[in-house]
Design a protein around this motif. Structure first.
Motif, PDB file in Angstrom:
ATOM      1  N   THR A  78       1.168  -1.288  -0.147  1.00 20.24           N
ATOM      2  CA  THR A  78      -0.128  -0.204  -0.303  1.00 20.24           C
ATOM      3  C   THR A  78       0.454   1.057  -0.287  1.00 20.24           C
ATOM      4  OG1 THR A  78      -0.553   0.108   2.454  1.00 20.24           O
ATOM      5  CG2 THR A  78      -1.914  -0.956   1.199  1.00 20.24           C
ATOM      6  N   THR A  79       2.197   0.889   0.298  1.00 23.42           N
ATOM      7  CA  THR A  79       2.749   1.976   0.546  1.00 23.42           C
ATOM      8  C   THR A  79       4.581   1.897  -0.722  1.00 23.42           C
ATOM      9  OG1 THR A  79       4.096   1.589   2.732  1.00 23.42           O
ATOM     10  CG2 THR A  79       2.281   3.160   2.482  1.00 23.42           C
ATOM     11  N   ALA A  80       4.908   2.913  -0.436  1.00 27.64           N
ATOM     12  CA  ALA A  80       6.483   2.148  -1.074  1.00 27.64           C
ATOM     13  C   ALA A  80       7.850   2.325  -0.193  1.00 27.64           C
ATOM     14  CB  ALA A  80       7.251   3.513  -1.737  1.00 27.64           C
ATOM     15  N   ILE A  81       7.967   1.203  -0.150  1.00 26.61           N
ATOM     16  CA  ILE A  81       9.245   0.418   1.008  1.00 26.61           C
ATOM     17  C   ILE A  81      10.595   0.348   0.429  1.00 26.61           C
ATOM     18  CG2 ILE A  81       8.993  -1.480   1.738  1.00 26.61           C
ATOM     19  CD1 ILE A  81       6.859  -2.248   2.344  1.00 26.61           C
ATOM     20  N   ALA A  82      11.256   0.509   0.959  1.00 26.22           N
ATOM     21  CA  ALA A  82      13.067   0.973   0.700  1.00 26.22           C
ATOM     22  C   ALA A  82      13.466  -0.289   1.266  1.00 26.22           C
ATOM     23  CB  ALA A  82      13.004   2.489   1.235  1.00 26.22           C
ATOM     24  N   VAL A  83      14.759  -0.764   0.291  1.00 27.05           N
ATOM     25  CA  VAL A  83      15.425  -1.536   1.114  1.00 27.05           C
ATOM     26  C   VAL A  83      17.026  -1.327   0.253  1.00 27.05           C
ATOM     27  CG1 VAL A  83      16.589  -3.746   0.699  1.00 27.05           C
ATOM     28  CG2 VAL A  83      14.366  -3.332   0.671  1.00 27.05           C
ATOM     29  N   GLU A  84      17.476  -1.051   1.167  1.00 23.88           N
ATOM     30  CA  GLU A  84      19.101  -0.911   0.541  1.00 23.88           C
ATOM     31  C   GLU A  84      20.505  -1.798   1.497  1.00 23.88           C
ATOM     32  OE1 GLU A  84      22.614   2.005  -0.491  1.00 23.88           O
ATOM     33  OE2 GLU A  84      20.762   1.923  -1.116  1.00 23.88           O
ATOM     34  N   ARG A 119      17.413   7.967   7.102  1.00 25.11           N
ATOM     35  CA  ARG A 119      16.205   7.190   8.214  1.00 25.11           C
ATOM     36  C   ARG A 119      15.188   7.056   7.375  1.00 25.11           C
ATOM     37  NH1 ARG A 119      19.065  12.092  10.122  1.00 25.11           N
ATOM     38  NH2 ARG A 119      20.212  11.739  11.745  1.00 25.11           N
ATOM     39  N   CYS A 120      15.257   7.238   5.351  1.00 21.52           N
ATOM     40  CA  CYS A 120      13.959   6.786   5.499  1.00 21.52           C
ATOM     41  C   CYS A 120      13.829   5.022   4.606  1.00 21.52           C
ATOM     42  CB  CYS A 120      13.350   7.599   3.966  1.00 21.52           C
ATOM     43  SG  CYS A 120      13.306   9.367   4.442  1.00 21.52           S
ATOM     44  N   PHE A 121      14.269   4.335   4.808  1.00 26.49           N
ATOM     45  CA  PHE A 121      15.421   2.774   5.001  1.00 26.49           C
ATOM     46  C   PHE A 121      14.815   2.385   5.475  1.00 26.49           C
ATOM     47  CE2 PHE A 121      16.914   4.720   1.157  1.00 26.49           C
ATOM     48  CZ  PHE A 121      17.210   3.844  -0.029  1.00 26.49           C
ATOM     49  N   ASP A 122      13.370   1.444   4.607  1.00 26.51           N
ATOM     50  CA  ASP A 122      12.648   0.306   5.783  1.00 26.51           C
ATOM     51  C   ASP A 122      13.595  -0.993   6.635  1.00 26.51           C
ATOM     52  OD1 ASP A 122      10.289   1.742   6.262  1.00 26.51           O
ATOM     53  OD2 ASP A 122      10.212   1.354   4.108  1.00 26.51           O
ATOM     54  N   LEU A 123      15.030  -1.677   5.215  1.00 21.18           N
ATOM     55  CA  LEU A 123      15.188  -2.521   5.302  1.00 21.18           C
ATOM     56  C   LEU A 123      16.759  -2.148   5.047  1.00 21.18           C
ATOM     57  CD1 LEU A 123      15.883  -5.744   6.527  1.00 21.18           C
ATOM     58  CD2 LEU A 123      15.131  -6.298   4.179  1.00 21.18           C
ATOM     59  N   ILE A 124      18.159  -2.140   5.724  1.00 18.43           N
ATOM     60  CA  ILE A 124      19.260  -2.160   5.484  1.00 18.43           C
ATOM     61  C   ILE A 124      19.646  -3.893   5.484  1.00 18.43           C
ATOM     62  CG2 ILE A 124      21.383  -0.446   5.592  1.00 18.43           C
ATOM     63  CD1 ILE A 124      19.621   1.718   6.811  1.00 18.43           C
ATOM     64  N   VAL A 125      20.400  -3.767   4.664  1.00 16.93           N
ATOM     65  CA  VAL A 125      20.873  -5.280   5.023  1.00 16.93           C
ATOM     66  C   VAL A 125      23.099  -4.592   5.381  1.00 16.93           C
ATOM     67  CG1 VAL A 125      19.228  -6.442   4.342  1.00 16.93           C
ATOM     68  CG2 VAL A 125      20.853  -6.340   2.524  1.00 16.93           C
ATOM     69  N   PRO A 126      23.637  -5.947   5.718  1.00 15.64           N
ATOM     70  CA  PRO A 126      25.009  -5.916   5.609  1.00 15.64           C
ATOM     71  C   PRO A 126      25.583  -6.399   4.555  1.00 15.64           C
ATOM     72  CG  PRO A 126      24.209  -7.638   7.037  1.00 15.64           C
ATOM     73  CD  PRO A 126      23.201  -7.208   6.568  1.00 15.64           C
ATOM     74  N   ASP A 127      26.074  -5.392   3.485  1.00 16.21           N
ATOM     75  CA  ASP A 127      26.171  -6.333   1.934  1.00 16.21           C
ATOM     76  C   ASP A 127      27.814  -5.999   1.914  1.00 16.21           C
ATOM     77  OD1 ASP A 127      28.232  -5.092  -0.266  1.00 16.21           O
ATOM     78  OD2 ASP A 127      26.411  -4.804  -1.142  1.00 16.21           O
ATOM     79  N   ASN A 145       5.449  -4.561  -8.672  1.00 23.06           N
ATOM     80  CA  ASN A 145       5.521  -4.144  -7.024  1.00 23.06           C
ATOM     81  C   ASN A 145       7.402  -4.667  -6.860  1.00 23.06           C
ATOM     82  OD1 ASN A 145       5.891  -6.916  -7.861  1.00 23.06           O
ATOM     83  ND2 ASN A 145       4.104  -6.749  -6.124  1.00 23.06           N
ATOM     84  N   LEU A 146       8.553  -5.094  -7.787  1.00 23.17           N
ATOM     85  CA  LEU A 146       9.754  -4.369  -6.770  1.00 23.17           C
ATOM     86  C   LEU A 146      10.431  -4.160  -7.709  1.00 23.17           C
ATOM     87  CD1 LEU A 146       9.452  -8.597  -6.809  1.00 23.17           C
ATOM     88  CD2 LEU A 146      10.259  -6.884  -5.445  1.00 23.17           C
ATOM     89  N   ARG A 177       5.535   9.434  -2.978  1.00 22.80           N
ATOM     90  CA  ARG A 177       4.912   9.610  -3.931  1.00 22.80           C
ATOM     91  C   ARG A 177       5.099   8.796  -5.237  1.00 22.80           C
ATOM     92  NH1 ARG A 177       7.681  14.819  -5.748  1.00 22.80           N
ATOM     93  NH2 ARG A 177       6.002  15.046  -7.681  1.00 22.80           N
ATOM     94  N   LEU A 178       5.930   7.562  -4.814  1.00 15.34           N
ATOM     95  CA  LEU A 178       6.500   6.531  -5.409  1.00 15.34           C
ATOM     96  C   LEU A 178       5.281   5.383  -5.570  1.00 15.34           C
ATOM     97  CD1 LEU A 178      10.082   5.744  -4.379  1.00 15.34           C
ATOM     98  CD2 LEU A 178       9.585   6.470  -6.914  1.00 15.34           C
ATOM     99  N   PRO A 179       4.593   5.060  -6.807  1.00 21.74           N
ATOM    100  CA  PRO A 179       4.083   3.783  -6.873  1.00 21.74           C
ATOM    101  C   PRO A 179       4.347   2.857  -5.814  1.00 21.74           C
ATOM    102  CG  PRO A 179       4.524   4.466  -8.655  1.00 21.74           C
ATOM    103  CD  PRO A 179       5.447   5.487  -8.409  1.00 21.74           C
ATOM    104  N   PRO A 180       2.897   1.846  -5.226  1.00 19.20           N
ATOM    105  CA  PRO A 180       3.467   1.563  -3.888  1.00 19.20           C
ATOM    106  C   PRO A 180       4.322   0.039  -4.535  1.00 19.20           C
ATOM    107  CG  PRO A 180       0.919   1.895  -4.392  1.00 19.20           C
ATOM    108  CD  PRO A 180       1.547   2.764  -4.939  1.00 19.20           C
ATOM    109  N   GLY A 181       5.255  -0.552  -3.877  1.00 18.21           N
ATOM    110  CA  GLY A 181       6.182  -1.349  -3.975  1.00 18.21           C
ATOM    111  C   GLY A 181       7.675  -1.783  -3.187  1.00 18.21           C
ATOM    112  N   VAL A 182       8.552  -2.227  -3.126  1.00 24.45           N
ATOM    113  CA  VAL A 182       9.524  -1.988  -3.150  1.00 24.45           C
ATOM    114  C   VAL A 182      10.784  -1.932  -3.409  1.00 24.45           C
ATOM    115  CG1 VAL A 182      11.319  -3.639  -2.006  1.00 24.45           C
ATOM    116  CG2 VAL A 182       8.741  -4.849  -1.075  1.00 24.45           C
ATOM    117  N   TYR A 183      11.666  -0.712  -2.805  1.00 23.91           N
ATOM    118  CA  TYR A 183      12.066  -0.125  -3.475  1.00 23.91           C
ATOM    119  C   TYR A 183      13.852  -0.770  -3.567  1.00 23.91           C
ATOM    120  CZ  TYR A 183       8.310   2.869  -5.911  1.00 23.91           C
ATOM    121  OH  TYR A 183       7.097   2.962  -7.062  1.00 23.91           O
ATOM    122  N   PHE A 184      14.526  -0.794  -4.067  1.00 27.95           N
ATOM    123  CA  PHE A 184      15.943  -1.516  -3.952  1.00 27.95           C
ATOM    124  C   PHE A 184      16.714  -0.510  -4.521  1.00 27.95           C
ATOM    125  CE2 PHE A 184      13.141  -4.947  -4.701  1.00 27.95           C
ATOM    126  CZ  PHE A 184      13.579  -5.763  -3.631  1.00 27.95           C
TER     127      PHE A 184
END
Length: 258
Positions: A31-37, A58-66, A164-165, A185-192
């Motif tokens: 239902t919203t834009a979700i941010a992954v890094e 701070r706006c990112f929802d998931l940050i993984v250790p690259d 959605n990805l 303002r982004l369309p709903p989905g997961v953004y990487f």
């Protein structure tokens, strides 16, 4: 999923399976834009040293250790039973997500960024490696400054594709700022924020051998391949990462993002 700060950056203590499961769950009827890094030492040190980039992260929802140094820092703070055995490398996370979504029509991918020729190669590579994966569309934005209506053009393509990805390969820090500043303002989905993964998977840039990656020496391989472009960046941000890590340890606490 446990979250632990490394030089102030909130990292998820997870592996590929955990990250992919989280991503696909969030991509199901979003239902919203979700941010992954996928964050390496460059991202972590830049988030600490640059206030604007720290605000974007701070706006990112998931940050993984690259990067392996981030994994080592996490493991130093985790109990033995919870320590990680590997990093969650952004380009591999992309492949694992594509693999897990292949043959599942509810997941549709969008490739944003890079040259048109790169995007064409990527689509051909992914179609061959992951039969049944749905690449809904791809878009190569103009080089340099974007016209005023470019955001509307890009988001219209994403929305019309039903993706959605959404894989954003605009380079760091541009891609992170773009996702964060337009998140509401982004369309709903997961953004990487996916960095150099497009060039790697299209076969345009070689990746470091697995052994160098395991020992945290990918930076040395990439400097050797592109010294003019990467030496200053790696020297600066690897040094900053070490400095902040030592200072935080001497203070006995992790500092927050600036």
């Amino acid at each position: 999923m446990r979250i632990h700060p490394v030089i102030g950056l909130p990292l998820a203590c997870t592996d590929y399976a955990g990250a992919v499961a989280w991503i696909l769950e969030k991509a199901t009827a979003p239902t919203t834009a979700i941010a992954v890094e996928a964050a390496n030492t460059h991202v972590a040190a830049l988030a600490r040293s640059d206030a604007a980039f720290g605000e974007s992260m701070r706006c990112f929802d998931l940050i993984v250790p690259d990067g392996m140094p981030l994994v080592w820092s996490l493991n130093a703070a985790l109990p033995p039973a919870e320590r990680l055995t590997d990093r969650v490398y952004g380009p591999t996370l992309m492949l694992e997500t594509l693999k897990a979504s292949a043959g599942r029509p509810e997941f549709r991918h969008f490739l944003l960024g890079g040259k048109e020729s790169t995007l064409e190669k990527l689509q051909a590579v992914f179609a061959e490696r992951f039969p049944g994966v749905a690449i809904a569309d791809a878009y190569s934005p103009p080089f340099g400054e974007w016209p005023e209506d470019e955001f509307e053009r890009m988001t219209a393509k994403i929305r019309e594709s039903g993706a959605n990805l959404i894989w954003v390969g605009l380079g760091c820090p541009k891609q992170e700022h773009w996702i964060a500043r337009h998140k509401d303002r982004l369309p709903p989905g997961v953004y990487f924020g996916i960095g150099a993964a497009f060039a790697f998977h299209a076969g345009e840039v070689s990746q470091a051998p697995a052994l160098l990656q395991k020992f945290g020496l990918e930076w040395a391989y990439r400097i050797a391949a592109e010294p003019r472009r990467l030496f200053r960046r790696y020297f600066t941000y690897n040094s900053l990462f070490l400095w902040y890590s030592v200072r935080d340890r001497m203070n006995g606490k992790a500092n927050r993002l600036p």
